[in-house]
Design an enzyme around this catalytic site. Sequence first.
Site, PDB file in Angstrom:
ATOM      1  N   LYS B  78       0.863  -1.180   0.000  1.00 39.86           N
ATOM      2  CA  LYS B  78       0.000   0.000   0.000  1.00 39.86           C
ATOM      3  C   LYS B  78       0.900   1.230   0.000  1.00 39.86           C
ATOM      4  CE  LYS B  78      -3.916   1.962   2.629  1.00 39.86           C
ATOM      5  NZ  LYS B  78      -4.804   1.747   3.796  1.00 39.86           N
ATOM      6  N   SER B 153      -9.611   1.838   2.678  1.00 35.34           N
ATOM      7  CA  SER B 153      -8.699   2.602   1.856  1.00 35.34           C
ATOM      8  C   SER B 153      -7.658   1.750   1.142  1.00 35.34           C
ATOM      9  CB  SER B 153      -7.993   3.648   2.722  1.00 35.34           C
ATOM     10  OG  SER B 153      -7.195   2.995   3.703  1.00 35.34           O
ATOM     11  N   SER B 177      -9.951  -0.673   6.947  1.00 28.67           N
ATOM     12  CA  SER B 177      -9.360  -0.498   5.618  1.00 28.67           C
ATOM     13  C   SER B 177      -8.634  -1.703   5.048  1.00 28.67           C
ATOM     14  CB  SER B 177      -8.400   0.696   5.630  1.00 28.67           C
ATOM     15  OG  SER B 177      -9.147   1.888   5.714  1.00 28.67           O
TER      16      SER B 177
END
Lengths: 484, 489
Positions: B78, B153, B177
Amino acid sequence: MIDSRYEMVIGLEVHVQMQTRSKIFCGCSTQFGQGANTQICPVCSGFPGVLPVLNQEAVQMAIKTGIAIHGQVRPVSEFSRKNYFYPDLPAGYQITQFELPIVEHGHLDLHTESRGAKRIGITRIHMEVDAGKSLHEGIVGGSWVDLNRTGTPLMEIVSEPDMRSSAEAGEYLKKLRAIVRYLGVSDGNMEQGSFRCDANVSVRLKGAEKFGTRCELKNMNSIRNVMRAIEYEAERHIDVIESGGHIVQQTRLWDANANLSRPMRGKEEAHDYRYFPEPDLPPLHLTEERIETIASSMPELPETKKERFIEEYALSDYDAEVLTNSLELADYFEAVARTVAEKGQADPKAAANWVTVELLGVLNKEGLEITQSPVPAAHLGKLIYLIQNNTISGKIAKQVFATLFETGKDPEIIVSEKGLKQVTDSSAIEEEVEKVLAANAKEVELYRGGKTKLIGFFVGQVMKATRGKANPGLVNSILRQKLG
Amino acid sequence: MELSSLTLTQAAQLLQKREISALELTQNHLERIARLESQINAYVTVDTQGALAAAKAADERLQRGDATPLTGIPIAHKDLFITQDLATTCSSRMLAEFKPPYDATVTRRIKEAGGVILGKTNMDEFAMGSSTESSYFGPTHNPWDLERIPGGSSGGSAAAVAADFCVAATGTDTGGSIRQPAALTGITGLKPTYGRVSRFGMVAFASSLDQAGPMTKSAADAALLLQAIAGHDPLDATSIDTPVPDYASLIEGDIRGKRLGIPAEYFGDGLEPDVRKAVEEAIEVFRGLGVETIPIELPHTQHAIPTYYIIAPAEASSNLARYDGVRYGHRCDDPKDLRDLYFRTRAEGFGEEVKRRIMLGTYVLSSGYYDAYYRKAQRVRRLIAGDFTAAFKKVDWILTPTTPGTAFKLGEKTQDPVQMYLSDIFTINVNLAGLPGLSIPCGLDRQGLPIGVQLIGQVLDEGGLLTAAHAFQKATDFHLKRPTPLSAP
Ligand SMILES: [Zn+2]
């Protein structure tokens, strides 16, 4: 002097830069005076994703200071964020202790000349992180930022509004500075900013209970400036009140050159710091054992040392106070006293006199600290011994001391090189006495006629003739005998 | 068999046996990304050269025989994990050009284990969002239906795993997330206990809630990835100093006789019927595995969203203050003075959702409101944690749906922040309580979209959760289902 109907109310906030080897939340060095931005890392320069890790050396130092000011060390304290934007504050917040500081409820006892002993409350000591420096001078089209100082551990020591004169404030600062120096926590240097003071000042009519509106004074870089600023501010307050106005609470900067305080720009005061507990640092838990271990390893502090000096060396309260004001000075004095005792007869009072009067006199004149003294303690001790064993007179000793201060040489060598050895040979002195009496027949007559005060004149003449080297005791007795 | 569809467990075995090389595995993934990424937008940065070099190094290490299960495994991070010399953007214009000079502990540990970093995945800007639509680099598309969001996210990581653009990925979970996008893309996502994985080098969103974790094709894979990244870190004062168990061998354990708590509060009106059905069937699967189910209560559940939306923005408003244009990242052109520099830099650098949360956070921390909002939220947070403590006196794990519904359409909720916030309604409590939570696939809705079921454990019981999930995955094949749009040539 301020209007005698009024009294000042003073509280001090002192920021002490702690002399840890590394910064409070990262491993960067704290060394002073290095090239701009050479002592920074992603942590102290607020890069994304980095986290603070608390330096236990700083914790240790804050605990020591807390114990030294008779404070209570909290078993659980907490860090918070104080949020504001400034270019030299890289993360956009300062990590500080807010609701739960590491130390609370301390005090310091002052010995004021006018009023005797007085206790000043210390509300709290909290740890926090220092910011960097913005550089504006000589830079065109912007400003530069040096983050070397960012992350240096600070301790903020907050007093109660217990001081009533600038002299008390000065005394309080001196005591506090002595303590942090004794503990090795800080160099206490106000000029270099490692010991910074903000003063909260208000005035009220004597006997009034309510505090007046206070102003905070900043930007004072010596104890003398703090005292001057407080006096100026108190007088300003009284003037305003007496002319029917009232004081606006504000932060003011002390301008030492103009000798006055002026308000800081209003905008900078309109802060809402939005404090909240720092989520990156768990609460600081301190066990009783840890605090006790630190307490038992504490060095002798100024108060205790002073008591011991009075007891052990039979010094006056004043001498003991002066000598224990700084650890280096106290150590110096003890080294002098030890040398005297080892060589001849212990005479701590003489040692104290030579240190406080003669040595500190010249050091002050030259603007030097005791640590910069060109006179090694052992040499000063030897000088006192040379007086004790009649090698030189007290008067000659001052001459020797002057040379000693200039050259740092062994006093014995100075005495022999300059031929200052005291003349204790009575026949040699007799010879000089005869010469003086012969040359001053008129005075001899007057003396014998009852003007015995003239003995001082004759002694002076003999001493002058021997360039001070004659043993004054002998000169006196031989003179009396001859004039008899 | 297509190499890119291998699980971590399978790939590691083939690599160790030298039946495939790290280089061919990596190349296979890079080729697939090159061919299909434009449909998904899972990546912000693909580091082709770095990945090939790491793969070669991994092959040498495999040759030498000192490999770990991660050696040679193509992994995506990420884009809020700091990677040395590799752009780390947080999907924000603010950091669009940022190349850090250091590594996050998570990325460093994976590098040290021999993992091959393919690149950095797309995300909601600064991890704020539940759909990966707030990214400065455009939204990520759900590989199961390109019209839909992949969750957020960590939507880029979830999509990359689901689309076989990597073997496994890292994600972060502040309010769900990892678990919510895992559920919406049909993969396995684990949010470990707060502090189990170091936060050092994770760009902070809400420090007291952020937690890194694995996003993988199976629970067994998650165990291997967690093994590599978990453990105490002296650079993170909040990281837990407790030895890391051997998850890979732990997950083969028996779950018979374990007690599974079913909280009524998670099965109310807001739950889509298909999701309810799939989750209820998952409960039956667990019963079939010898697990006892017990109804429990988590009475403060309803307060989780408001509590979270006070604490998280408060911390975020402070964490994002450092992006001021002074030292790195975006800076506005020709600032007039300092205020202008701050104002314009931040106005230009941050997107709408980030600004909304900064303002919200600034408000709840401001003097006069702190007690009414932040302090009260902290108190409620303790009550929520207390609910779990009480429940765990009766049960080993808690089972809930991961999300109220399946993946929604792109743009469907962007105009209504509250609707967006509600998609994390089942995951947020776990962050507030600091507990480990995991989402595994448990079926498809009638549109063919994945559904996730969440398991919640006690502090440091990642091993237990993985064991339960692994047992479930041995008994079912939901985790093996792959999206069809991409598998078509
Ligand atoms: Zn540093």
